[in-house]
Design a protein around this motif. Structure first.
Motif, PDB file in Angstrom:
ATOM      1  N   THR A 244       0.812  -1.215   0.000  1.00  0.00           N
ATOM      2  CA  THR A 244       0.000   0.000   0.000  1.00  0.00           C
ATOM      3  C   THR A 244       0.844   1.263   0.000  1.00  0.00           C
ATOM      4  N   GLN A 245       1.874   1.316   0.845  1.00  0.00           N
ATOM      5  CA  GLN A 245       2.701   2.521   0.912  1.00  0.00           C
ATOM      6  C   GLN A 245       3.404   2.770  -0.419  1.00  0.00           C
ATOM      7  N   ALA A 246       3.801   1.696  -1.099  1.00  0.00           N
ATOM      8  CA  ALA A 246       4.428   1.858  -2.406  1.00  0.00           C
ATOM      9  C   ALA A 246       3.431   2.408  -3.424  1.00  0.00           C
ATOM     10  N   MET A 247       2.172   1.991  -3.323  1.00  0.00           N
ATOM     11  CA  MET A 247       1.140   2.536  -4.209  1.00  0.00           C
ATOM     12  C   MET A 247       1.025   4.044  -4.031  1.00  0.00           C
ATOM     13  N   VAL A 248       1.026   4.477  -2.764  1.00  0.00           N
ATOM     14  CA  VAL A 248       0.912   5.907  -2.483  1.00  0.00           C
ATOM     15  C   VAL A 248       2.152   6.646  -2.982  1.00  0.00           C
ATOM     16  N   GLY A 249       3.332   6.064  -2.739  1.00  0.00           N
ATOM     17  CA  GLY A 249       4.562   6.692  -3.205  1.00  0.00           C
ATOM     18  C   GLY A 249       4.615   6.804  -4.716  1.00  0.00           C
ATOM     19  N   LEU A 250       4.187   5.744  -5.407  1.00  0.00           N
ATOM     20  CA  LEU A 250       4.167   5.772  -6.862  1.00  0.00           C
ATOM     21  C   LEU A 250       3.158   6.797  -7.358  1.00  0.00           C
ATOM     22  N   GLY A 251       2.013   6.864  -6.689  1.00  0.00           N
ATOM     23  CA  GLY A 251       1.016   7.858  -7.070  1.00  0.00           C
ATOM     24  C   GLY A 251       1.553   9.272  -6.948  1.00  0.00           C
ATOM     25  N   ALA A 252       2.283   9.546  -5.858  1.00  0.00           N
ATOM     26  CA  ALA A 252       2.855  10.883  -5.661  1.00  0.00           C
ATOM     27  C   ALA A 252       3.895  11.198  -6.729  1.00  0.00           C
ATOM     28  N   LEU A 253       4.706  10.193  -7.067  1.00  0.00           N
ATOM     29  CA  LEU A 253       5.727  10.384  -8.100  1.00  0.00           C
ATOM     30  C   LEU A 253       5.075  10.708  -9.441  1.00  0.00           C
ATOM     31  N   LEU A 254       4.034   9.966  -9.786  1.00  0.00           N
ATOM     32  CA  LEU A 254       3.338  10.193 -11.055  1.00  0.00           C
ATOM     33  C   LEU A 254       2.629  11.545 -11.063  1.00  0.00           C
ATOM     34  N   GLU A 255       2.041  11.902  -9.930  1.00  0.00           N
ATOM     35  CA  GLU A 255       1.357  13.193  -9.853  1.00  0.00           C
ATOM     36  C   GLU A 255       2.348  14.339 -10.028  1.00  0.00           C
ATOM     37  N   GLN A 256       3.557  14.171  -9.482  1.00  0.00           N
ATOM     38  CA  GLN A 256       4.584  15.196  -9.627  1.00  0.00           C
ATOM     39  C   GLN A 256       4.936  15.414 -11.100  1.00  0.00           C
ATOM     40  N   ARG A 257       4.828  14.356 -11.894  1.00  0.00           N
ATOM     41  CA  ARG A 257       5.126  14.459 -13.330  1.00  0.00           C
ATOM     42  C   ARG A 257       3.880  14.791 -14.143  1.00  0.00           C
ATOM     43  N   ASP A 258       2.803  15.150 -13.451  1.00  0.00           N
ATOM     44  CA  ASP A 258       1.529  15.495 -14.095  1.00  0.00           C
ATOM     45  C   ASP A 258       0.897  14.312 -14.816  1.00  0.00           C
ATOM     46  N   GLU A 259       1.256  13.103 -14.407  1.00  0.00           N
ATOM     47  CA  GLU A 259       0.608  11.906 -14.953  1.00  0.00           C
ATOM     48  C   GLU A 259      -0.538  11.537 -14.012  1.00  0.00           C
ATOM     49  N   ASP A 260      -1.526  12.444 -13.979  1.00  0.00           N
ATOM     50  CA  ASP A 260      -2.576  12.343 -12.973  1.00  0.00           C
ATOM     51  C   ASP A 260      -3.478  11.128 -13.153  1.00  0.00           C
ATOM     52  N   ASP A 261      -3.676  10.695 -14.391  1.00  0.00           N
ATOM     53  CA  ASP A 261      -4.579   9.564 -14.613  1.00  0.00           C
ATOM     54  C   ASP A 261      -4.055   8.300 -13.935  1.00  0.00           C
ATOM     55  N   GLU A 262      -2.769   8.004 -14.148  1.00  0.00           N
ATOM     56  CA  GLU A 262      -2.219   6.801 -13.514  1.00  0.00           C
ATOM     57  C   GLU A 262      -2.050   7.007 -12.017  1.00  0.00           C
ATOM     58  N   ALA A 263      -1.712   8.237 -11.615  1.00  0.00           N
ATOM     59  CA  ALA A 263      -1.600   8.522 -10.182  1.00  0.00           C
ATOM     60  C   ALA A 263      -2.923   8.218  -9.486  1.00  0.00           C
ATOM     61  N   ALA A 264      -4.018   8.614 -10.126  1.00  0.00           N
ATOM     62  CA  ALA A 264      -5.335   8.375  -9.538  1.00  0.00           C
ATOM     63  C   ALA A 264      -5.614   6.885  -9.387  1.00  0.00           C
ATOM     64  N   VAL A 265      -5.144   6.098 -10.352  1.00  0.00           N
ATOM     65  CA  VAL A 265      -5.344   4.645 -10.275  1.00  0.00           C
ATOM     66  C   VAL A 265      -4.676   4.080  -9.032  1.00  0.00           C
ATOM     67  N   TRP A 266      -3.425   4.498  -8.773  1.00  0.00           N
ATOM     68  CA  TRP A 266      -2.691   3.952  -7.628  1.00  0.00           C
ATOM     69  C   TRP A 266      -3.230   4.494  -6.308  1.00  0.00           C
ATOM     70  N   TYR A 267      -3.582   5.774  -6.290  1.00  0.00           N
ATOM     71  CA  TYR A 267      -4.190   6.315  -5.074  1.00  0.00           C
ATOM     72  C   TYR A 267      -5.472   5.547  -4.734  1.00  0.00           C
ATOM     73  N   ARG A 268      -6.273   5.297  -5.765  1.00  0.00           N
ATOM     74  CA  ARG A 268      -7.546   4.624  -5.503  1.00  0.00           C
ATOM     75  C   ARG A 268      -7.320   3.191  -5.019  1.00  0.00           C
ATOM     76  N   ARG A 269      -6.347   2.505  -5.616  1.00  0.00           N
ATOM     77  CA  ARG A 269      -6.077   1.136  -5.172  1.00  0.00           C
ATOM     78  C   ARG A 269      -5.666   1.114  -3.705  1.00  0.00           C
TER      79      ARG A 269
END
Length: 354
Positions: A244-269
């Motif tokens: 779970t923590q890795a999902m959140v970390g990956l989501g934050a990394l993707l959001e930082q790169r403005d890849e919000d669609d995939e970030a949202a997927v990981w945040y939601r998971r």
């Protein structure tokens, strides 16, 4: 890029609760870097070094009261809807419970250049009692601190298990080396994390990713771009394995790169696995997209899980719509949640003394 900081190895107890609360608040604030927090403190006239900021959340010792108070204030200011005074009171209550617990390790001495940052801190030693050699060398200086005798025995046992292929022991040994071993220890920790990660150990994947990111940030070399890419790959592997923590970390990394669609997927998971911080991050992303209805639903879900920050954020949204009656209910529940944490810790402390 924003990312979670490593958690120190702490046994269950008041100090662990304090550290967890600091990390959760750091998460709610969007994982600002230690230098960003330091700059905010500088603006308040508190010249705390970024090293001390980082140590307050990552070292397995009781931090100073002043550091907890000021860092909490800075982080709370970055959390939308957070009541700053409530957060400070909550964290100081946790600090007090940890300070009353004799098993909590004492804070390291405050370096001279930071002593002025905390003039009212009762834990600060007198300046005349300090010498330049009072401070243990940092990992950046290549310093190595000596483990207590009992921990040396434990580390030898971990090393034996790790050398025999125990991946849990590899991760535990790596964490110990990273904490105590200075630059050489961090290098060896990487090798143990890598061995365990390549064997499929998800916590090792996350630890390796964080360590690689820390290295490329500290060196700041363009030649280390591949280390960042490798760090992301380990975040992704750990996330795909259900961490779970890795999902959140990956989501934050993707959001930082403005890849919000995939970030949202990981945040939601992660949110669907019950991570309140992920619920908040997902809700924030939804709100940025203009999906206020679903954002509020996730804020509400996190609030119903007992998250005080989510309660305050939900209250702020309700206040914007002038639904003051329900907003007041959530404000009250947030205050009660903060007080109940302190009450449980104090009660636990007294039971332990009886």
């Amino acid at each position: 890029m924003p990312r979670p900081w490593k958690h120190p190895d702490l046994p269950p107890g008041p100090l662990s609760e304090l550290n967890r609360a600091l990390h959760e608040l750091h998460h709610r604030a969007g994982w600002p870097s230690s230098r960003e927090i330091r700059r905010a403190l500088d603006a308040k006239g508190v010249p705390m070094s970024h090293t001390k900021v980082h140590d307050t959340l990552t070292k397995p010792v009781l931090p100073t009261k002043g550091a907890v108070e000021m860092i909490t204030e800075v982080l709370a200011e970055k959390v939308r809807g957070a009541d700053i005074n409530t957060e400070i009171d909550r964290l100081l209550g946790l600090w007090q419970a940890a300070a009353l617990d004799n098993s909590s390790p004492s804070p390291a001495p405050v370096p001279p250049d930071e002593s002025a940052a905390l003039p009212d801190d009762p834990e600060r030693p007198p300046d005349e009692a300090r010498t330049p050699t009072d401070d243990p060398p940092t990992a950046k200086q290549g310093g190595q601190r000596e483990l207590p005798r009992q921990d040396n025995l434990i580390e030898r046992m971990r090393r034996e298990k790790a050398e025999n292929g125990d991946t849990d022991a590899m991760v535990e040994l790596g964490s110990s080396l990273q904490t105590w071993g200075g630059a050489a220890g961090a290098a060896e920790a990487e090798s143990w994390y890598r061995r365990a990660a390549e064997s499929g150990h998800t916590q090792a994947m996350l630890n390796l990713a964080v360590l690689l990111e820390e290295e490329q940030e500290e060196r700041g070399s363009a030649a280390l771009w591949y280390r960042r890419a490798e760090a992301e790959s380990w975040y992704r592997r750990a996330a795909e394995n259900g961490h779970t923590q890795a999902m959140v970390g990956l989501g934050a990394l993707l959001e930082q790169r403005d890849e919000d669609d995939e970030a949202a997927v990981w945040y939601r998971r992660a949110a669907e696995k019950g991570d309140a911080g992920a619920m908040l991050s997902f809700a924030s992303l939804l709100k940025q997209r203009g999906d206020d209805e679903h954002a509020e639903a996730w804020y509400r879900r996190a609030a119903e899980e007992g998250d005080a920050d989510a309660m305050n954020t939900l209250a702020a949204l309700l206040e914007e719509r002038e639904e003051t009656e329900e907003a007041a209910v959530w404000r009250h529940r947030a205050e009660e949640a903060s007080r109940s944490v302190l009450s449980r810790l104090v009660d636990r402390w007294f039971r332990g003394k009886s």
